[in-house]
Design a protein around this motif. Structure first.
Motif, PDB file in Angstrom:
ATOM      1  N   ILE A 109      14.943 -32.816  -6.991  1.00  0.00           N
ATOM      2  CA  ILE A 109      14.230 -31.793  -6.218  1.00  0.00           C
ATOM      3  C   ILE A 109      12.796 -31.639  -6.700  1.00  0.00           C
ATOM      4  CG2 ILE A 109      16.301 -30.507  -5.601  1.00  0.00           C
ATOM      5  CD1 ILE A 109      15.576 -28.544  -7.853  1.00  0.00           C
ATOM      6  N   ARG A 138      21.403 -36.120  -1.697  1.00  0.00           N
ATOM      7  CA  ARG A 138      21.590 -34.799  -1.106  1.00  0.00           C
ATOM      8  C   ARG A 138      23.056 -34.391  -1.169  1.00  0.00           C
ATOM      9  NH1 ARG A 138      23.678 -32.524   3.025  1.00  0.00           N
ATOM     10  NH2 ARG A 138      24.145 -34.390   4.220  1.00  0.00           N
ATOM     11  N   ARG A 141      24.015 -33.208  -4.567  1.00  0.00           N
ATOM     12  CA  ARG A 141      23.505 -31.887  -4.948  1.00  0.00           C
ATOM     13  C   ARG A 141      24.425 -30.804  -4.406  1.00  0.00           C
ATOM     14  NH1 ARG A 141      18.171 -34.181  -4.015  1.00  0.00           N
ATOM     15  NH2 ARG A 141      18.123 -33.498  -1.853  1.00  0.00           N
ATOM     16  N   PHE A 149      18.787 -21.191 -11.251  1.00  0.00           N
ATOM     17  CA  PHE A 149      17.369 -20.992 -11.534  1.00  0.00           C
ATOM     18  C   PHE A 149      17.121 -19.699 -12.280  1.00  0.00           C
ATOM     19  CE2 PHE A 149      17.546 -23.808  -7.890  1.00  0.00           C
ATOM     20  CZ  PHE A 149      16.736 -24.829  -8.320  1.00  0.00           C
ATOM     21  N   SER A 154      13.740 -14.392  -6.488  1.00  0.00           N
ATOM     22  CA  SER A 154      12.928 -15.268  -5.649  1.00  0.00           C
ATOM     23  C   SER A 154      13.663 -16.553  -5.293  1.00  0.00           C
ATOM     24  CB  SER A 154      11.596 -15.586  -6.334  1.00  0.00           C
ATOM     25  OG  SER A 154      11.815 -16.335  -7.505  1.00  0.00           O
ATOM     26  N   SER A 155      14.700 -16.885  -6.070  1.00  0.00           N
ATOM     27  CA  SER A 155      15.413 -18.132  -5.796  1.00  0.00           C
ATOM     28  C   SER A 155      16.462 -17.979  -4.706  1.00  0.00           C
ATOM     29  CB  SER A 155      16.082 -18.659  -7.058  1.00  0.00           C
ATOM     30  OG  SER A 155      15.107 -18.965  -8.019  1.00  0.00           O
ATOM     31  N   ASN A 157      17.346 -16.581  -0.915  1.00  0.00           N
ATOM     32  CA  ASN A 157      16.575 -16.314   0.294  1.00  0.00           C
ATOM     33  C   ASN A 157      16.637 -14.820   0.621  1.00  0.00           C
ATOM     34  OD1 ASN A 157      15.549 -16.168   2.921  1.00  0.00           O
ATOM     35  ND2 ASN A 157      16.169 -18.262   3.334  1.00  0.00           N
ATOM     36  N   HIS A 173      28.769 -28.713   2.975  1.00  0.00           N
ATOM     37  CA  HIS A 173      29.420 -29.821   2.276  1.00  0.00           C
ATOM     38  C   HIS A 173      30.870 -30.036   2.706  1.00  0.00           C
ATOM     39  CE1 HIS A 173      26.237 -30.759  -0.615  1.00  0.00           C
ATOM     40  NE2 HIS A 173      25.987 -29.472  -0.652  1.00  0.00           N
TER      41      HIS A 173
ATOM     42  N   ASP B 206      10.476 -20.386  -4.044  1.00  0.00           N
ATOM     43  CA  ASP B 206      11.609 -20.714  -4.904  1.00  0.00           C
ATOM     44  C   ASP B 206      12.893 -20.920  -4.110  1.00  0.00           C
ATOM     45  OD1 ASP B 206       9.998 -20.557  -7.043  1.00  0.00           O
ATOM     46  OD2 ASP B 206      10.801 -18.692  -7.866  1.00  0.00           O
ATOM     47  N   TYR B 207      13.082 -20.085  -3.067  1.00  0.00           N
ATOM     48  CA  TYR B 207      14.347 -20.205  -2.345  1.00  0.00           C
ATOM     49  C   TYR B 207      14.448 -21.520  -1.590  1.00  0.00           C
ATOM     50  CZ  TYR B 207      11.768 -18.756   1.751  1.00  0.00           C
ATOM     51  OH  TYR B 207      10.852 -18.695   2.764  1.00  0.00           O
ATOM     52  N   ARG B 209      13.369 -24.329  -2.913  1.00  0.00           N
ATOM     53  CA  ARG B 209      13.821 -25.225  -3.978  1.00  0.00           C
ATOM     54  C   ARG B 209      15.335 -25.075  -4.139  1.00  0.00           C
ATOM     55  NH1 ARG B 209      11.574 -23.651  -9.638  1.00  0.00           N
ATOM     56  NH2 ARG B 209      13.119 -22.066  -9.207  1.00  0.00           N
ATOM     57  N   THR B 210      15.801 -23.815  -4.092  1.00  0.00           N
ATOM     58  CA  THR B 210      17.242 -23.584  -4.176  1.00  0.00           C
ATOM     59  C   THR B 210      17.962 -24.271  -3.023  1.00  0.00           C
ATOM     60  OG1 THR B 210      16.692 -21.409  -5.056  1.00  0.00           O
ATOM     61  CG2 THR B 210      18.986 -21.797  -4.466  1.00  0.00           C
ATOM     62  N   ARG B 212      17.158 -26.881  -1.452  1.00  0.00           N
ATOM     63  CA  ARG B 212      17.268 -28.318  -1.715  1.00  0.00           C
ATOM     64  C   ARG B 212      18.305 -28.595  -2.793  1.00  0.00           C
ATOM     65  NH1 ARG B 212      11.899 -30.929  -3.196  1.00  0.00           N
ATOM     66  NH2 ARG B 212      11.215 -28.782  -3.445  1.00  0.00           N
ATOM     67  N   ALA B 213      18.307 -27.742  -3.822  1.00  0.00           N
ATOM     68  CA  ALA B 213      19.261 -27.941  -4.913  1.00  0.00           C
ATOM     69  C   ALA B 213      20.698 -27.745  -4.439  1.00  0.00           C
ATOM     70  CB  ALA B 213      18.956 -26.986  -6.065  1.00  0.00           C
ATOM     71  N   LYS B 214      20.880 -26.995  -3.339  1.00  0.00           N
ATOM     72  CA  LYS B 214      22.216 -26.789  -2.802  1.00  0.00           C
ATOM     73  C   LYS B 214      22.697 -27.996  -2.015  1.00  0.00           C
ATOM     74  CE  LYS B 214      23.026 -22.596  -0.842  1.00  0.00           C
ATOM     75  NZ  LYS B 214      22.657 -21.402  -0.046  1.00  0.00           N
ATOM     76  N   GLY B 215      21.785 -28.933  -1.769  1.00  0.00           N
ATOM     77  CA  GLY B 215      22.170 -30.112  -1.009  1.00  0.00           C
ATOM     78  C   GLY B 215      22.146 -29.886   0.490  1.00  0.00           C
ATOM     79  N   LEU B 216      21.344 -28.933   0.951  1.00  0.00           N
ATOM     80  CA  LEU B 216      21.213 -28.731   2.393  1.00  0.00           C
ATOM     81  C   LEU B 216      20.396 -29.875   2.977  1.00  0.00           C
ATOM     82  CD1 LEU B 216      20.403 -24.929   2.666  1.00  0.00           C
ATOM     83  CD2 LEU B 216      22.583 -26.059   2.372  1.00  0.00           C
ATOM     84  N   ARG B 220      18.274 -28.284   8.108  1.00  0.00           N
ATOM     85  CA  ARG B 220      18.871 -26.966   7.921  1.00  0.00           C
ATOM     86  C   ARG B 220      17.985 -26.082   7.040  1.00  0.00           C
ATOM     87  NH1 ARG B 220      24.032 -24.770   8.498  1.00  0.00           N
ATOM     88  NH2 ARG B 220      24.130 -22.822   7.336  1.00  0.00           N
ATOM     89  N   VAL B 224      16.918 -22.852   9.087  1.00  0.00           N
ATOM     90  CA  VAL B 224      17.594 -21.611   8.686  1.00  0.00           C
ATOM     91  C   VAL B 224      16.784 -20.852   7.636  1.00  0.00           C
ATOM     92  CG1 VAL B 224      19.657 -20.621   7.660  1.00  0.00           C
ATOM     93  CG2 VAL B 224      19.864 -22.544   9.237  1.00  0.00           C
ATOM     94  N   HIS B 225      16.379 -21.554   6.583  1.00  0.00           N
ATOM     95  CA  HIS B 225      15.789 -20.832   5.456  1.00  0.00           C
ATOM     96  C   HIS B 225      14.286 -20.608   5.623  1.00  0.00           C
ATOM     97  CE1 HIS B 225      19.234 -20.718   2.646  1.00  0.00           C
ATOM     98  NE2 HIS B 225      19.656 -21.661   3.459  1.00  0.00           N
ATOM     99  N   ARG B 228      13.137 -18.308   9.283  1.00  0.00           N
ATOM    100  CA  ARG B 228      13.353 -16.858   9.264  1.00  0.00           C
ATOM    101  C   ARG B 228      12.262 -16.163   8.455  1.00  0.00           C
ATOM    102  NH1 ARG B 228      18.363 -14.176   9.853  1.00  0.00           N
ATOM    103  NH2 ARG B 228      17.356 -12.302   9.079  1.00  0.00           N
ATOM    104  N   ASN B 229      11.942 -16.721   7.298  1.00  0.00           N
ATOM    105  CA  ASN B 229      10.948 -16.086   6.442  1.00  0.00           C
ATOM    106  C   ASN B 229       9.535 -16.249   6.982  1.00  0.00           C
ATOM    107  OD1 ASN B 229      12.147 -15.041   3.764  1.00  0.00           O
ATOM    108  ND2 ASN B 229      13.257 -16.921   4.195  1.00  0.00           N
TER     109      ASN B 229
END
Lengths: 385, 309
Positions: A109, A138, A141, A149, A154-155, A157, A173, B206-207, B209-210, B212-216, B220, B224-225, B228-229
């Motif tokens: 990432i 992907r 992950r 984090f 902030s991490s 949404n 998944h 940051d969200y 990055r999260t 991406r780290a979730k594997g979305l 999406r 989605v993320h 909205r923001n």
């Protein structure tokens, strides 16, 4: 990837894997961790059996650069470490030492550009992730490796409910339905001991306290029971009492699921209780690696020594607090030789020109200490002197 | 939430009274009067004018005229035009649909194109597409609407023959498309730029990055993320912008000869028809107030951190 069988739980002989991992740069160190790998194998139907002491994750000679206006910043310069299933590796270092960047490179990432992985390999169960296609990464992950984090506010949404964000893991998944995902989200929240989980599942991140938010982050990382969790300063943003609770929870869940855990931190206190091994980073390199007790008892690198000496101690009350002199080097202009030499009390002429490799640390009887390495020309003097 | 809506609706009362009073005073301050205008250039019998004024209540003091007007409004009587004898409400209801249609179409174009271009530019900040979009939107912002209007007329209608230069039938959407594009161009440019900044900024959050780290999947994570923001500030702007579009419609209607509110106001002004002008302006203010209320409520739906009490 979804045909996994039930996982073994914490009744296995676990958590005592302090000295299992061989240090890559210490060729003589061999410490197979059969029992650990056995557990993992039996819990993983449909996965190629891993070899005897093969670690879960192995980072080899990883180098990451960032292109900036001031030039190329070398954030990571040849990092080596490995994590076995059920093991906790603490990566310790100041801000800017490259610990988070390494983690982001492992997860895939990293922001590229400006970041660039210049060299190295990231082997996850023997597969080099750096050459794997993006779609494969992907899928890994969240499913196989996940990350916690630092700042949960902030991490997460801000405009989506925590239930949605937790359930998303199952929807993306596992193809779960909306309702199913919501149910699993409630389960997860209960698992990380959030009170009244069912009533709070539709709440938003800002409606939770800091500790509860971090629990939600942990729940999200744990959702699909990954093999590896990278926790990037998970407790830094929390106050001390909550820190302990969150660390305890994390350690407990790690034992239960027998995961590999990379704990990135700059807090020596957090590390002592939960880590099996420690890797100390400085200016993008591992300068010392050791089982946690041995590192605290007798550091083999002047930097580690300085860090330990700068911890405030009750029995030194009234005395001046020790601090490592100077500042961390600029990543765009790293010092020649050993990057730590401008700040090192033991530095000699040799340190300014010759970059020390990660030496295997030997004990008093000249036998290699398992899993110990120090990137200092004078490790012996540091250790024994 | 309910209390908030009630409070906002109650706030409309002083705004309504203030707006009608202001427009009423402005009409009074204008030189000339509607009765005298009936005679045009011909010589006038002063007694006849005085009689007619008394008949219409125009000889009363200003405050009394205003009060009578307000009382009429509460009975649903918007007054009558002096010259034509038509009830003002008829004038409004016959002119309004064309304007509303034009505004709605322009608003749709603003949302779809503005947000669309903004998202594309924001996701590829610094790229060629981004720079092209920045350039075009800058052009739209700096060139006045009537210039853009005539340019479109010349280019699309005269040179290419894709559209008619003027609108014959304001109920035909196809004919309204060209004026709606002209009307939308300024708002569209602002919305695109605002969306671009918002998307580019949120992309680094940051969200994300999260996510991406979730594997979305990338799709999406963006839909989605990120969206909205990113849309929260854009929605606020769009609410205010509806007012601008309605006001701008008056100019655009002039260029494309649309028989809407714009021409009705223009005619009423030239005959000093106070009741008509006040009626139309008040009506537009009410539409504006209702729309902003709706947008503010939508804002709370988009951003759960905002709670109206």
């Amino acid at each position: 990837m979804s045909d996994r069988t039930e996982r073994p739980t914490a009744d296995e002989p676990n958590a005592t894997t302090g000295t299992t991992g061989p240090v890559e740069a210490a060729p003589s160190a061999t410490g197979p961790a059969e029992e650990v790998v056995e557990i993992t194998k039996s819990g993983r139907a449909g996965h190629p059996a891993t070899g005897g002491g093969e670690p879960l994750l192995e980072v080899r000679d990883l180098a990451v650069e960032f292109r900036t206006r001031e030039g190329v910043a070398r954030a990571v310069n040849g990092v080596n470490y490995s994590v076995h299933a059920g093991e906790t590796l603490a990566v310790l270092g100041e801000s800017g030492s490259g610990k988070s960047v390494t983690a982001q490179a492992i997860m895939g990432i990293l922001d590229t550009p400006p970041g660039r992985i210049a060299a190295g390999r990231v082997l996850f169960r023997g597969r080099d992730l750096l050459v794997a296609p993006e779609e494969e990464r992907r899928r890994l992950r969240g499913e196989r490796m996940s990350m916690i984090f630092q700042d949960a506010l902030s991490s997460l949404n801000p405009v989506l409910s925590v239930g949605y964000q937790l359930g998303e893991m199952f929807r993306v998944h596992r193809g779960a339905s909306r309702r199913e995902a919501r149910e699993r989200a409630v389960d997860l929240m209960e698992r990380v001991r959030i009170p009244a989980a069912r009533e709070r599942v539709n709440d938003y991140p800002h409606q939770f306290s800091g500790g509860m938010r971090q629990r939600i982050m942990i729940a999200m990382a744990l959702a699909l029971e990954p093999d590896l969790i990278i926790a990037d300063e998970p407790t830094t943003a929390l106050d001390v009492t909550v820190q302990a609770q969150v660390m305890e929870l994390l350690a407990e869940l790690q034992r239960e699921f027998h995961m590999g855990l990379i704990l990135i931190t700059h807090d020596l206190g957090v590390v002592a209780d939960v880590a099996d091994r420690i890797a100390v980073m400085y200016a993008g390199r591992i300068v010392e690696t050791a089982p946690v007790k041995e590192l605290y008892a007798a550091p083999a690198h002047p930097y580690t020594k300085g860090l330990l000496e700068s911890i405030p101690r009750l029995d030194h009350k009234g005395k001046e607090l020790y601090a490592i002199k100077g500042l961390p080097p600029s990543l765009t202009a790293l010092p020649t030789g050993c990057s730590f030499h401008p700040r090192c009390p033991m530095a000699t002429e040799r340190c300014t020109t010759e970059r020390p490799p990660l030496h295997t640390v030997l004990d008093a009887s000249e036998a290699p200490v398992e899993g110990r390495g120090s990137a200092c020309h004078y490790w012996k003097e540091t250790l024994h002197g | 939430m309910g209390r908030y809506v009630v409070r906002r609706l109650l706030q409309m009362i002083p705004v309504f009274i203030g707006a009608t009073l202001l427009v009423f005073l402005m009409m009074y301050a204008l030189p000339g009067d509607p009765v005298r205008a009936l005679w045009g250039e011909r010589s006038v019998d002063e007694a006849q004018i005085a009689a007619m004024k008394a008949d219409l209540g125009l000889d009363l003091p200003l405050w009394q005229q205003y009060l009578n007007y307000l009382l009429g409004l509460f009975r649903g009587d918007f007054g009558t035009q002096i010259a034509s004898g038509r009830p003002v409400i008829d004038v409004i209801t016959s002119a309004l649909p064309a304007t509303l249609r034009l505004t709605a179409l322009a608003f749709l174009i603003t949302v779809v194109l503005g947000v669309g271009l903004g998202v594309i530019a924001g996701l590829r900040r610094g790229g060629k597409t981004d720079r092209a979009i920045l350039f075009v939107t800058l052009l739209f912002i700096s060139v006045p609407v009537f210039v853009i209007g005539y340019l479109y007329q010349v280019f699309f209608a005269h040179n290419l023959g894709w559209a008619r230069p003027t609108v014959q039938d304001p109920t035909a959407w196809s004919q309204l498309l060209l004026p709606a594009l002209v009307l939308a161009s300024l708002s569209l440019a602002y919305v695109a730029r605002l969306t671009r900044t918002s998307v580019a900024e949120n992309k680094r959050a940051d969200y994300m990055r999260t996510a991406r780290a979730k594997g979305l999947t990338g799709r999406r994570a963006v839909s989605v993320h990120l969206m909205r923001n990113s849309l929260i500030p854009v929605v606020t702007f769009l609410g205010v912008d509806i007012g601008n579009l309605m006001a701008g419609a008056i100019v655009t209607e002039g260029i494309f000869n649309v028989n809407g509110i714009g021409s009705a106001v223009y005619r009423a002004l030239s005959y000093r028809e106070g009741a008509t002008v006040v009626g139309i302006v008040t009506f537009m203010i009410l539409v504006y107030l209702v729309v902003t209320l709706l947008v503010d409520l939508l804002y709370a739906v988009l951003d759960p951190r905002i709670r109206y009490a």
